[in-house]
Write a protein that holds these residues in place. Structure first.
Motif, mmCIF file in Angstrom:
data_model
loop_
_atom_site.group_PDB
_atom_site.id
_atom_site.type_symbol
_atom_site.label_atom_id
_atom_site.label_comp_id
_atom_site.label_asym_id
_atom_site.label_seq_id
_atom_site.Cartn_x
_atom_site.Cartn_y
_atom_site.Cartn_z
ATOM 1 N N HIS A 165 0.832 -1.198 0.000
ATOM 2 C CA HIS A 165 0.000 0.000 0.000
ATOM 3 C C HIS A 165 0.874 1.259 0.000
ATOM 4 O O HIS A 165 1.981 1.239 0.561
ATOM 5 C CB HIS A 165 -0.896 0.061 1.249
ATOM 6 N N PRO A 166 0.377 2.358 -0.567
ATOM 7 C CA PRO A 166 1.053 3.637 -0.347
ATOM 8 C C PRO A 166 1.042 3.960 1.148
ATOM 9 O O PRO A 166 0.049 3.698 1.843
ATOM 10 C CB PRO A 166 0.204 4.639 -1.139
ATOM 11 N N LEU A 167 2.132 4.543 1.619
ATOM 12 C CA LEU A 167 2.274 4.799 3.053
ATOM 13 C C LEU A 167 2.695 6.236 3.285
ATOM 14 O O LEU A 167 3.465 6.815 2.509
ATOM 15 C CB LEU A 167 3.321 3.857 3.661
ATOM 16 N N HIS A 204 -2.552 -2.514 -5.289
ATOM 17 C CA HIS A 204 -2.173 -1.117 -5.067
ATOM 18 C C HIS A 204 -0.784 -0.788 -5.607
ATOM 19 O O HIS A 204 -0.380 0.374 -5.555
ATOM 20 C CB HIS A 204 -2.233 -0.801 -3.576
ATOM 21 N N CYS A 205 -0.041 -1.780 -6.086
ATOM 22 C CA CYS A 205 1.272 -1.507 -6.671
ATOM 23 C C CYS A 205 1.093 -0.853 -8.041
ATOM 24 O O CYS A 205 0.192 -1.219 -8.800
ATOM 25 C CB CYS A 205 2.082 -2.798 -6.810
ATOM 26 N N ARG A 206 1.943 0.088 -8.334
ATOM 27 C CA ARG A 206 1.875 0.811 -9.599
ATOM 28 C C ARG A 206 3.247 0.804 -10.284
ATOM 29 O O ARG A 206 4.276 0.702 -9.627
ATOM 30 C CB ARG A 206 1.435 2.257 -9.371
ATOM 31 N N SER A 207 3.237 0.948 -11.597
ATOM 32 C CA SER A 207 4.505 0.975 -12.323
ATOM 33 C C SER A 207 5.224 2.299 -12.077
ATOM 34 O O SER A 207 4.596 3.329 -11.776
ATOM 35 C CB SER A 207 4.257 0.798 -13.821
ATOM 36 N N GLU A 208 6.536 2.268 -12.217
ATOM 37 C CA GLU A 208 7.313 3.502 -12.029
ATOM 38 C C GLU A 208 6.915 4.584 -13.036
ATOM 39 O O GLU A 208 6.763 5.751 -12.647
ATOM 40 C CB GLU A 208 8.804 3.183 -12.096
ATOM 41 N N LEU A 214 5.649 -1.773 -8.951
ATOM 42 C CA LEU A 214 5.755 -3.093 -9.568
ATOM 43 C C LEU A 214 7.227 -3.487 -9.687
ATOM 44 O O LEU A 214 8.100 -2.637 -9.864
ATOM 45 C CB LEU A 214 5.146 -3.069 -10.971
ATOM 46 N N GLY A 215 7.475 -4.787 -9.644
ATOM 47 C CA GLY A 215 8.811 -5.298 -9.878
ATOM 48 C C GLY A 215 9.009 -5.657 -11.342
ATOM 49 O O GLY A 215 8.045 -5.727 -12.125
ATOM 50 N N ARG A 216 10.262 -5.900 -11.713
ATOM 51 C CA ARG A 216 10.591 -6.257 -13.095
ATOM 52 C C ARG A 216 9.874 -7.540 -13.531
ATOM 53 O O ARG A 216 9.567 -7.715 -14.710
ATOM 54 C CB ARG A 216 12.118 -6.447 -13.185
#
Length: 786
Positions: A113-115, A548-552, A511-513
């Motif tokens: 989550h965003p923190l 909730h993860c987003r790409s760079e 997000l991860g690679r």
């Protein structure tokens, strides 16, 4: 447990079943044994994802399992089933977490989550994306752009890095501290002075054609293990591999190729290095000049006899500048001085030079054992001088090969992460986006840290990485971060940097690679550039760790919409909807990316133009330059008679940068601990130390500040007298910001002058008076968590 003594029985080869077992154990520990093994089969393949670890290139025809132990660990670490969510942060304050080890922090799993940091409760708390982005944008708009720093990790893709530099320049700053500032910026800065380009000149085709390889200050077994497959094949076909390195590294001695059924069954492995020279730390400059001296004097003798010349006179006359002065200097070098400063004998150096002279196509590799020195640029230029003597630049099977660390550290620089942008680049950027970018040069990593210490930074935004754990003078700088108005960390996992919040602080989960990146117009591919200047695509395969993860790229675009939307007419949503549009913009701004979108899918990627490879030299002389500093003999010019040791900071085999996978170092015989110092047995006797004794390091610095860390266990090891080694980042507090390469500001972490003081049981840590906040782990007071 430690078994790394100088006279210990011969160790088994690197690789082999040990590598396979370590890989499977790590996948199992992260609870992704089946999922992880499936994912690995898609790594470093066309249509799959690029390894999130090192920057070794992908072959056109990859193996079925085109990955190494360390790459597999990086995937396991990123694709873990473990999660670090809001409940975790409600249970643990930031102050408590500062007492945790680096391994324990990251081993909690992926951020979900965003923190936002709550200073009243000393805890991170979940926040909606819209609120976090709006608040960050509002703060950034109010700040002086000269007081904003934007850090970039080497795992950031070309697309994200390009948007990141665009965002920073729209804010009005060229402050781009970058992870390359801590490793290969020396190459980027000093290599152009020699040959006109800051990148290597070789490809995999050259590796297959070369007939001699020099490895100087580089440990592929831990830092770029896929390189070992090529070394294995080269050694098997009889190519001499010459290694200059203070430590005897197991993977450079013998390697069992997991792709070879016979070697796996017999466990014998292939001898790798044909000639291993353990020079003293800091002795690279003189060692390379000694080789040049032998070559030049052999050429003098051949010319006097009327025999064929040893040096490539045609190449030197047409393509180089400064040979005569360099040759005279090498002739003047005294062998007694050479032996004193290198800890190598004349016979050893003659032997290496003889092999070089017999070879027609030579590649020279180097790593941070060269770049992380106070005079690292000078050392690298002596490697270039050696290659230039016999025309080993710009021909098949020969050339310069800096081996980069992080997977896209080279690509980030290529697409604009640079504190000193050129005017042609800025003009193209202006035209592509319709604004005027700032021309004032910005900060690199060292300058960013100095600005923080002076109170001249208001905001620090990090696109990945673990900045405040990786830098020199860690405690001094970290203690000042609390006074910053804003800190923003885009990350996949919790790390120590996140425990240095400013007045307003946010952690944004990325997000991860390895993960699927789905945007408005479908699944996205990103691109990276490897150590050989090959650019290729990377497409994630796994379900994201959290909804909730987003790409760079998405995160950057959203920040830009809330803070710089009025400064240029840019459709940020369109750019992120399809990353091909970002690549179109890169093509318009960065030379060499012609037909970018059409070429990224081809096996092995496409090669960016390297002028020196074509023997075109973009230097003031128009030629490749023989460069040297007369009289420069060593890192400190007062060795070996000195009252201190040269400390080389190193990675363990179960580590990548500041990420600690475990407390084991299988290749050096260490298990269950990291607070160790590797010492020469004669030095141990001189200091009245035995294995297992505890010592305190005291830095020998010229700035008047005391730097000490304690609790390091002595391990006898095969290392030259006067030298010692210990793990990074536990030793970073010893490294002054001022102790760095004179050209690039790269920290001189491979040659830190230290005193070693025996520590009796129960001796408290001697904290430096200027350090206001020294973590228990950095001080060596807490036991590692296995």
């Amino acid at each position: 447990m430690v078994d790394a003594r100088k006279n210990a029985p011969e160790q088994p080869p690197a690789g082999g079943w040990g590598a396979l077992n370590a890989t499977e154990r790590q996948l199992a520990r992260q609870k992704i044994l089946v999922k992880g093994n499936r994912a690995l089969l898609n790594m470093n393949k066309p249509g799959g994802f690029d390894c999130p670890s090192c920057a070794w290139p992908d072959p056109v025809k990859p193996h079925k399992a085109e990955y190494c132990e360390n790459g597999a660990k990086a995937v396991a670490w990123e694709a873990t089933a473990k999660r670090t969510g809001p409940i975790f942060f409600s249970e643990h304050s930031v102050s408590e977490l500062r007492g945790w080890s680096d391994h324990a922090l990251e081993d909690q799993g992926r951020l979900t989550h965003p923190l936002r940091y709550n200073r009243d409760t000393d805890r991170y708390e979940a926040v909606e994306w819209a609120s976090a982005l709006s608040e960050i944008g509002t703060i950034n708009r109010q700040l002086d752009p000269d007081r904003i720093e934007l850090y970039t990790s080497g795992r950031t893709s070309n697309e994200a890095a390009f948007l990141w530099q665009l965002y920073g320049r729209l804010l009005g700053t060229n402050n781009f501290p970058d992870c390359s500032d801590m490793c290969h910026a020396t190459t980027t800065t000093a290599l152009p002075e020699s040959i006109g380009v800051g990148k290597g000149t070789v490809t995999l085709e050259d590796w297959e054609a070369c007939d001699c390889l020099f490895i100087i200050g580089q440990n592929p077994g831990t830092n770029s293990p896929r390189m070992l497959a090529l070394l294995h094949d080269m050694a098997k076909r009889g190519v001499p591999i010459i290694t200059f390195n203070p430590l005897k590294e197991r993977a450079l001695v013998k390697f069992t190729d997991p792709q070879s059924p016979i070697e796996m069954l017999t466990g014998r492995g292939q001898a790798i290095t044909s000639n291993y020279y353990q020079l003293r730390i800091g002795g690279d400059i003189v060692a390379m000049q000694a080789l040049c001296k032998v070559v030049i004097e052999a050429d003098d003798a051949a010319r006097a006899r009327g025999d064929a010349r040893i040096v490539d006179t045609a190449f030197i006359e047409e393509h180089t500048h400064g040979f005569a002065a360099f040759a005279d200097y090498c002739r003047s070098l005294d062998w007694n001085e050479i032996e004193r400063f290198t800890a190598l004998t004349r016979a050893q150096l003659n032997q290496a030079a003889e092999i070089y002279m017999r070879s027609k196509r030579v590649i020279a590799c180097w790593g941070m054992g060269i770049t992380q020195h106070r005079n690292g640029g000078d050392a690298m230029q002596q490697i270039m001088n050696l290659l230039l003597l016999r025309g080993n630049i710009g021909k098949l099977g020969a050339g310069a090969c800096p081996v980069r660390g992080h997977s896209n550290v080279q690509g980030d620089r290529t697409v604009g992460i640079n504190k000193t942008p050129t005017e042609p680049f800025l003009q193209r950027l202006d035209r592509a986006f319709g604004f005027t970018a700032p021309r004032k040069w910005g900060h690199d990593t060292a300058e960013c840290c100095e600005a923080i210490l002076r109170g001249e930074v208001d905001a620090f935004l990090a696109m990945g990485g673990n900045f405040f754990r990786a830098i020199p003078d860690t405690e001094r700088v970290s203690a000042k971060v609390q006074h910053l108005k804003l800190t923003v960390y885009v990350a996949t996992k919790l790390n120590r940097s996140h425990l240095t919040p400013g007045e307003h602080s946010y952690i944004l989960p990325a997000l991860g690679r390895t993960e699927i990146d789905m945007q408005a117009e479908g699944q996205q591919t990103v691109t990276v550039e490897d150590s050989f200047a090959m650019v290729h695509g990377s497409t994630g395969q796994l379900k994201p760790a959290s909804e909730h993860c987003r790409s760079e790229p998405w995160i950057i675009a959203q920040l830009a919409k809330r803070s710089v939307a009025d400064r240029a007419a840019i459709d940020w949503d369109a750019l992120v909807a399809d990353y091909a549009r970002i690549r179109d913009k890169i093509e318009a701004v960065i030379p060499g990316f012609d037909s970018y979108n059409a070429r990224i899918a081809q096996p092995g990627g496409f090669h960016l133009p390297i002028a020196a490879r074509q023997r075109k030299w973009d230097t003031p002389t128009g030629k490749a330059n023989f460069l040297f500093a007369a009289g420069m003999m060593d890192e400190d010019d007062d060795v070996p008679e000195r009252p201190h040791y040269q400390l080389m900071t190193i990675r363990s085999h179960d580590q990548f940068n500041t990420t600690i996978y475990s407390y084991n170092d299988r290749y050096r015989g260490v298990a269950g601990e990291r607070m160790v110092v590797f010492m020469n047995q004669d030095d141990m006797a001189r200091e009245s130390l035995t294995e297992g004794d505890l010592i305190t390091f005291r830095a020998v610095a010229q700035d008047g500040l005391e730097r000490r860390v304690s609790g390091f266990k002595v391990v006898a090891y095969d290392i030259p007298s006067g030298c010692c080694a210990a793990y990074y980042p536990e030793t970073n507090a010893l490294l002054p910001l001022s102790h760095r390469d004179v050209r690039s500001n790269t920290p001189a972490a491979k040659s830190v002058p230290v005193q070693i003081v025996a520590q009796s049981a129960g001796t408290p840590v001697e904290s430096a008076p200027e350090v206001s906040e020294q973590t228990p782990e950095a001080a060596g007071l807490i036991a590692p968590l296995a």
